[in-house]
Design an enzyme around this catalytic site. Sequence first.
Site, PDB file in Angstrom:
ATOM      1  N   HIS A  11       0.794  -1.236   0.000  1.00 28.51           N
ATOM      2  CA  HIS A  11       0.000   0.000   0.000  1.00 28.51           C
ATOM      3  C   HIS A  11       0.824   1.281   0.000  1.00 28.51           C
ATOM      4  CE1 HIS A  11       0.645   1.343   4.183  1.00 28.51           C
ATOM      5  NE2 HIS A  11       0.790   0.065   4.446  1.00 28.51           N
TER       6      HIS A  11
HETATM    7  N1  UDP Z   1      -4.554  -5.701   7.845  1.00 27.09           N
HETATM    8  C1  UDP Z   1      -5.862  -6.107   7.806  1.00 27.09           C
HETATM    9  N2  UDP Z   1      -6.404  -6.511   6.616  1.00 27.09           N
HETATM   10  C2  UDP Z   1      -5.686  -6.547   5.462  1.00 27.09           C
HETATM   11  C3  UDP Z   1      -4.335  -6.125   5.506  1.00 27.09           C
HETATM   12  C4  UDP Z   1      -3.794  -5.694   6.716  1.00 27.09           C
HETATM   13  O1  UDP Z   1      -6.533  -6.114   8.832  1.00 27.09           O
HETATM   14  O2  UDP Z   1      -6.245  -6.912   4.424  1.00 27.09           O
HETATM   15  C5  UDP Z   1      -4.009  -5.231   9.129  1.00 27.09           C
HETATM   16  C6  UDP Z   1      -2.760  -5.906   9.589  1.00 27.09           C
HETATM   17  O3  UDP Z   1      -3.060  -7.077  10.285  1.00 27.09           O
HETATM   18  C7  UDP Z   1      -2.099  -4.860  10.475  1.00 27.09           C
HETATM   19  C8  UDP Z   1      -2.574  -3.565   9.866  1.00 27.09           C
HETATM   20  O4  UDP Z   1      -3.634  -3.873   8.980  1.00 27.09           O
HETATM   21  O5  UDP Z   1      -2.594  -4.955  11.794  1.00 27.09           O
HETATM   22  C9  UDP Z   1      -1.439  -2.923   9.101  1.00 27.09           C
HETATM   23  O6  UDP Z   1      -1.911  -1.808   8.450  1.00 27.09           O
HETATM   24  P1  UDP Z   1      -1.241  -1.204   7.139  1.00 27.09           P
HETATM   25  O7  UDP Z   1      -0.446  -2.248   6.451  1.00 27.09           O
HETATM   26  O8  UDP Z   1      -2.357  -0.562   6.393  1.00 27.09           O
HETATM   27  O9  UDP Z   1      -0.334  -0.040   7.713  1.00 27.09           O
HETATM   28  P2  UDP Z   1       1.167   0.036   8.249  1.00 27.09           P
HETATM   29  O10 UDP Z   1       1.341  -0.985   9.327  1.00 27.09           O
HETATM   30  O11 UDP Z   1       2.074  -0.172   7.080  1.00 27.09           O
HETATM   31  O12 UDP Z   1       1.286   1.421   8.788  1.00 27.09           O
END
Ligand code: UDP
Length: 356
Positions: A202
């Site tokens: 993402h």
């Molecule tokens: N996550 C989710 N569904 C999905 C993909 C990710 O619930 O289809 C959760 C994942 O388990 C984690 C969180 O989203 O807890 C991570 O968010 P993201 O990757 O959007 O953001 P980042 O951690 O990179 O800031």
Amino acid sequence: MRIVSVVGNRPQFVKAAPLSRALREHVDERLVHTGQHYDPELADLFFDELSIPRPDHALGVGAGSQLDQLAAMLRGLESVLGVERPDAVLVYGDTTTTLAGALAARKLGYPVAHVEAGLRSFEPSMPEEQNRVLTDHLSSLLFCPTQVAVDNLAAEGIREGVHRVGDVMFDASLLFADAASHRPGPERWGLRPGEYLLVTVHRAAATDTDEALTALVEVLGSLDRPAVFPVHPRTRAALEAAGLWDRLASASSIIVAPPIGYLDFARALRDAQAVLTDSGGVQKEAFFARVPCLTLREETEWVETVEAGFNRLVGMDPERVAAALASLSVPEEQPSFYGDGHAAELTAEILVRELG
Ligand code: UDP
């Protein structure tokens, strides 16, 4: 004591789940949802399944450029903080929502508490890196998940108000492990446990140019085994705009799906052979679940997972991905980098003590 917590994105909802529970044992928490993530599968679903309290204020900021969103959030937060007059404002992580909460609070004279402080990728063009650095320098209480984060802050001259508490995402993974184990397994995609990869992508670096999107489609198209890819709406929109969506969706190894909820994702992760991701949170969750992680970037904030052999930086490079997939394993010994599962309670206790 009153704390205003500001959330707005999927990873912040996950972090708020354990911390809101712990905070509400001690303080009057008011929750603000900026609306940065507004798709139901990135927002409402998380409030429901993680039992996060309903927001007291919804700013409804919605789509827009980073600066449009930041400006709208600052305006909204000025009126909310004027009404709530909190003892401190709590922000999470590294998004536009984080920076808006910290900046609005600091300008209006409220102390800022930053959860997940001190993370650095040392990649200054990354929007999240800008948000983290600025937020840390606006904060008076800095809750670090790891020793590396504490050391990063010290290197920038920030030593006051720094507390190593552990990682609230680790707390969340323990809190919801049982509920996740009752979710449907990979049979829902016609797959068996241990025989598929799980993919998330993402970040701006992977989605903001046609070149990056082409590299993404090439990497995923080159995989030699089935891969479930719950596609973030921003990534899907970028692939569609670049005319690459059909090519991705028709790749023989790829099973595309809409984003799934936290519990379904935790279940899918637990049963995966390996994870391919550019997400920060997912790198850690793979470590918690002892699932090998291939990070589709050249750098990471979670360096300890790489140093300990749980995570490999493979970039958007089919050859490095193939080499890593050919020798998947995780070490037997799993260091406790992320605390003992009580980071939320510790954070709440320190907040009350320091502000009381
Ligand atoms: N996550 C989710 N569904 C999905 C993909 C990710 O619930 O289809 C959760 C994942 O388990 C984690 C969180 O989203 O807890 C991570 O968010 P993201 O990757 O959007 O953001 P980042 O951690 O990179 O800031």
